[in-house]
Design an enzyme around this catalytic site. Sequence first.
Site, PDB file in Angstrom:
ATOM      1  N   SER A  93       3.127  -3.645   8.879  1.00 42.63           N
ATOM      2  CA  SER A  93       3.032  -3.425   7.313  1.00 42.63           C
ATOM      3  C   SER A  93       3.551  -2.171   6.934  1.00 42.63           C
ATOM      4  O   SER A  93       3.588  -1.211   8.085  1.00 42.63           O
ATOM      5  CB  SER A  93       1.650  -3.498   7.132  1.00 42.63           C
ATOM      6  OG  SER A  93       1.581  -2.693   5.784  1.00 42.63           O
ATOM      7  N   SER A  94       4.035  -1.672   5.952  1.00 45.09           N
ATOM      8  CA  SER A  94       4.676  -0.548   5.771  1.00 45.09           C
ATOM      9  C   SER A  94       3.734   0.591   5.918  1.00 45.09           C
ATOM     10  O   SER A  94       4.026   1.773   6.070  1.00 45.09           O
ATOM     11  CB  SER A  94       5.335  -0.390   4.392  1.00 45.09           C
ATOM     12  OG  SER A  94       4.401  -0.649   3.257  1.00 45.09           O
ATOM     13  N   CYS A  95       2.226   0.084   5.796  1.00 43.04           N
ATOM     14  CA  CYS A  95       1.192   1.322   5.870  1.00 43.04           C
ATOM     15  C   CYS A  95       1.203   1.738   7.368  1.00 43.04           C
ATOM     16  O   CYS A  95       0.293   2.795   7.618  1.00 43.04           O
ATOM     17  CB  CYS A  95      -0.154   0.870   5.360  1.00 43.04           C
ATOM     18  SG  CYS A  95      -0.641  -0.665   6.369  1.00 43.04           S
ATOM     19  N   TYR A 122      -6.600  -1.050   8.865  1.00 46.32           N
ATOM     20  CA  TYR A 122      -5.595  -2.456   8.919  1.00 46.32           C
ATOM     21  C   TYR A 122      -4.292  -1.988   9.539  1.00 46.32           C
ATOM     22  O   TYR A 122      -3.481  -2.595  10.482  1.00 46.32           O
ATOM     23  CB  TYR A 122      -5.147  -2.689   7.508  1.00 46.32           C
ATOM     24  CG  TYR A 122      -4.127  -3.888   7.213  1.00 46.32           C
ATOM     25  CD1 TYR A 122      -4.411  -5.017   7.637  1.00 46.32           C
ATOM     26  CD2 TYR A 122      -2.733  -3.609   6.781  1.00 46.32           C
ATOM     27  CE1 TYR A 122      -3.605  -6.168   7.530  1.00 46.32           C
ATOM     28  CE2 TYR A 122      -2.007  -4.668   6.811  1.00 46.32           C
ATOM     29  CZ  TYR A 122      -1.967  -5.851   7.127  1.00 46.32           C
ATOM     30  OH  TYR A 122      -1.124  -6.812   7.178  1.00 46.32           O
ATOM     31  N   LYS A 126      -2.428  -3.259  13.141  1.00 47.95           N
ATOM     32  CA  LYS A 126      -0.994  -3.810  13.047  1.00 47.95           C
ATOM     33  C   LYS A 126      -0.259  -3.021  14.197  1.00 47.95           C
ATOM     34  O   LYS A 126       0.555  -3.603  14.839  1.00 47.95           O
ATOM     35  CB  LYS A 126      -0.363  -3.570  11.681  1.00 47.95           C
ATOM     36  CG  LYS A 126      -0.948  -4.646  10.736  1.00 47.95           C
ATOM     37  CD  LYS A 126      -0.494  -6.131  11.182  1.00 47.95           C
ATOM     38  CE  LYS A 126      -0.891  -7.153   9.983  1.00 47.95           C
ATOM     39  NZ  LYS A 126      -0.521  -8.582  10.878  1.00 47.95           N
ATOM     40  N   HIS A 166      -2.875  -8.269  -3.469  1.00 50.58           N
ATOM     41  CA  HIS A 166      -2.102  -7.042  -3.218  1.00 50.58           C
ATOM     42  C   HIS A 166      -1.600  -6.761  -4.603  1.00 50.58           C
ATOM     43  O   HIS A 166      -2.018  -7.379  -5.752  1.00 50.58           O
ATOM     44  CB  HIS A 166      -0.747  -7.089  -2.460  1.00 50.58           C
ATOM     45  CG  HIS A 166      -1.042  -6.906  -0.845  1.00 50.58           C
ATOM     46  ND1 HIS A 166      -0.261  -7.703   0.078  1.00 50.58           N
ATOM     47  CD2 HIS A 166      -1.915  -6.174  -0.181  1.00 50.58           C
ATOM     48  CE1 HIS A 166      -0.981  -7.210   1.292  1.00 50.58           C
ATOM     49  NE2 HIS A 166      -1.725  -6.386   1.095  1.00 50.58           N
TER      50      HIS A 166
END
Length: 266
Positions: A93-95, A122, A126, A166
């Site tokens: 994920s970009s987070c 989260y 990941k 989302h």
Amino acid sequence: LGSAISKSFKFKGVSNILCPTRKELNLFNQLEIDNYFKNNHIDICILSAGRVGGIVDNINNPFDLIYENILIQMNVIKSVIENEIERLILFGSSCMYPLDCKQPMKEDCLELATMEKTSEPYAISKFSGFSLASSYNKQFNTNKFLYLIPNSVYGENDNFNPEKGHVLSSLINKFHYAKIKKHSSVELWGDGSPIRDFVFSEDLADAVIFLIEKNFCSKNQPINIGSGKGIKISELAEMIKSIVGYKGKTIWNNEISNGTSKKILD
């Protein structure tokens, strides 16, 4: 994402695809995964399953998000290794990128530094999956694991729950519901200023299949997949509001976090 990948494979004429549901395969159970792999002679595994949610779900359920995602990834990675499956494709994920990461975000900027607090559990889960995959590739000099980082994915079969989905799918739900119920206003979270990069699920699916067909090698780095373009959440909201045909007011709730101000993948 899983249904989009299956659809793209079928469009290309691939017929021997297995898409087990939660009832058919419990990814929290290591033995079930082992038996499933042994009984089905799998060549390539694409892990699109996971526990995901928007900002509020991340704030309310941080333990569930980190625990369930780490457990799923560990179980599948272990079974892939033990059953000598050729390749495993995983998604991040970009987070995962640092909070103050230079935009657009490049793969070599990925590090376990300061993350945006609302999505930290989260993101860490990941990052753990990426670390497991890249460490195995490095230790055993292999390309068994390919780790992809898409930006916000939207499309058919998305989660439209306004509390757990989302942002894009949640906006569609909120404006559609307000229209059919004839509500005078819609409350949206934050102030609308964050900039996000969105990718359509079927475009992402095509990218996944392209990388598989090319036997793409990226042993110790993830691969970003996104549009490379950003849009303000407020602009996205107005676009969806117009398409849905909702005529009421939009009210922004500034008491709920915006999250990271800008996230665009290189």
